[in-house]
Design a protein around this motif. Structure first.
Motif, PDB file in Angstrom:
ATOM      1  N   GLN A  70       0.846  -1.189   0.000  1.00 43.18           N
ATOM      2  CA  GLN A  70       0.000   0.000   0.000  1.00 43.18           C
ATOM      3  C   GLN A  70       0.878   1.234   0.000  1.00 43.18           C
ATOM      4  N   ASP A  71       0.701   2.086  -1.020  1.00 43.74           N
ATOM      5  CA  ASP A  71       1.498   3.298  -1.163  1.00 43.74           C
ATOM      6  C   ASP A  71       0.571   4.501  -1.148  1.00 43.74           C
ATOM      7  N   HIS A  72       0.649   5.266  -0.078  1.00 44.39           N
ATOM      8  CA  HIS A  72      -0.172   6.464   0.066  1.00 44.39           C
ATOM      9  C   HIS A  72       0.680   7.730  -0.026  1.00 44.39           C
ATOM     10  N   GLY A  73       1.866   7.598  -0.596  1.00 46.74           N
ATOM     11  CA  GLY A  73       2.769   8.739  -0.713  1.00 46.74           C
ATOM     12  C   GLY A  73       3.522   8.993   0.574  1.00 46.74           C
ATOM     13  N   PHE A  74       2.831   9.478   1.583  1.00 48.94           N
ATOM     14  CA  PHE A  74       3.455   9.768   2.875  1.00 48.94           C
ATOM     15  C   PHE A  74       3.598   8.524   3.747  1.00 48.94           C
ATOM     16  N   MET A  75       2.929   7.420   3.327  1.00 45.55           N
ATOM     17  CA  MET A  75       2.956   6.181   4.094  1.00 45.55           C
ATOM     18  C   MET A  75       3.037   5.011   3.110  1.00 45.55           C
ATOM     19  N   TYR A  76       3.832   4.015   3.466  1.00 51.79           N
ATOM     20  CA  TYR A  76       4.019   2.848   2.606  1.00 51.79           C
ATOM     21  C   TYR A  76       4.075   1.616   3.491  1.00 51.79           C
ATOM     22  N   GLY A  77       3.474   0.532   3.033  1.00 51.29           N
ATOM     23  CA  GLY A  77       3.521  -0.677   3.841  1.00 51.29           C
ATOM     24  C   GLY A  77       3.395  -1.945   3.025  1.00 51.29           C
ATOM     25  N   THR A  78       3.962  -3.002   3.563  1.00 51.69           N
ATOM     26  CA  THR A  78       3.870  -4.339   2.989  1.00 51.69           C
ATOM     27  C   THR A  78       3.320  -5.267   4.065  1.00 51.69           C
ATOM     28  N   SER A  79       2.897  -6.457   3.655  1.00 53.69           N
ATOM     29  CA  SER A  79       2.411  -7.405   4.659  1.00 53.69           C
ATOM     30  C   SER A  79       2.640  -8.833   4.192  1.00 53.69           C
ATOM     31  N   PHE A  80       2.741  -9.721   5.175  1.00 55.11           N
ATOM     32  CA  PHE A  80       2.992 -11.138   4.911  1.00 55.11           C
ATOM     33  C   PHE A  80       2.451 -11.955   6.062  1.00 55.11           C
ATOM     34  N   THR A  81       2.377 -13.264   5.848  1.00 59.10           N
ATOM     35  CA  THR A  81       2.062 -14.175   6.938  1.00 59.10           C
ATOM     36  C   THR A  81       3.278 -15.044   7.198  1.00 59.10           C
ATOM     37  N   ASP A  82       3.410 -15.476   8.446  1.00 67.57           N
ATOM     38  CA  ASP A  82       4.450 -16.452   8.758  1.00 67.57           C
ATOM     39  C   ASP A  82       3.949 -17.827   8.290  1.00 67.57           C
ATOM     40  N   PRO A  83       4.748 -18.875   8.396  1.00 71.03           N
ATOM     41  CA  PRO A  83       4.300 -20.188   7.917  1.00 71.03           C
ATOM     42  C   PRO A  83       3.029 -20.719   8.576  1.00 71.03           C
ATOM     43  N   ASP A  84       2.679 -20.188   9.760  1.00 69.29           N
ATOM     44  CA  ASP A  84       1.454 -20.622  10.435  1.00 69.29           C
ATOM     45  C   ASP A  84       0.251 -19.762  10.089  1.00 69.29           C
TER      46      ASP A  84
END
Length: 131
Positions: free
Chosen positions: A101-115
């Motif tokens: 997610q790129d909002h210009g002033f804020m950026y983020g990624t996400s993932f799950t662990d193997p569980d």
């Protein structure tokens, strides 16, 4: 201190995953049914077998691979750190969660662990916090 407690199905796999993310194991909290990794000095992730985790809750232990009940989030120094942690997670057996997610002033990624436990990595422009 903050202890994030997560149920895991394979303790060794979980420790290897979180170590691959760059977190440091803390042997003070390790036994045959649990381990801890340090995110920051006062923030630890407790990796507990489902059986040990069950001893800390009144009801059933949820299955994070089936339904999300919590999103754990950590901050990053910049966008590159968000992308780097996502790449390390995927290389270590994690899965993508949501698109970046790129909002210009804020950026983020996400993932799950193997569980299936969900993690977000977010950067926010410090100037945006002041405005």
């Amino acid at each position: 201190m903050i202890f994030v407690n997560l149920p895991v199905t394979d303790l060794d796999r979980a420790v290897a995953f979180y170590t691959a993310l760059g977190f440091t194991p803390d042997p003070r909290y390790a036994d045959e049914a649990g381990a801890a990794v340090v995110i920051e000095e006062n923030i630890l992730v407790m990796l507990l077998t489902r059986e040990k985790f069950a001893g800390f809750v009144a009801g059933q232990v949820g299955d994070p691979a089936q339904a999300t009940s919590v999103i754990n989030a950590v901050s990053a120094a910049d966008r590159a750190e968000c992308d780097d942690l996502l790449a390390r997670a995927l290389a270590a057996g994690g899965k993508p969660s949501m698109p970046a997610q790129d909002h210009g002033f804020m950026y983020g990624t996400s993932f799950t662990d193997p569980d299936g436990n969900v993690w977000e990595v977010a950067w926010m422009d410090p100037a945006a916090l002041e405005g």
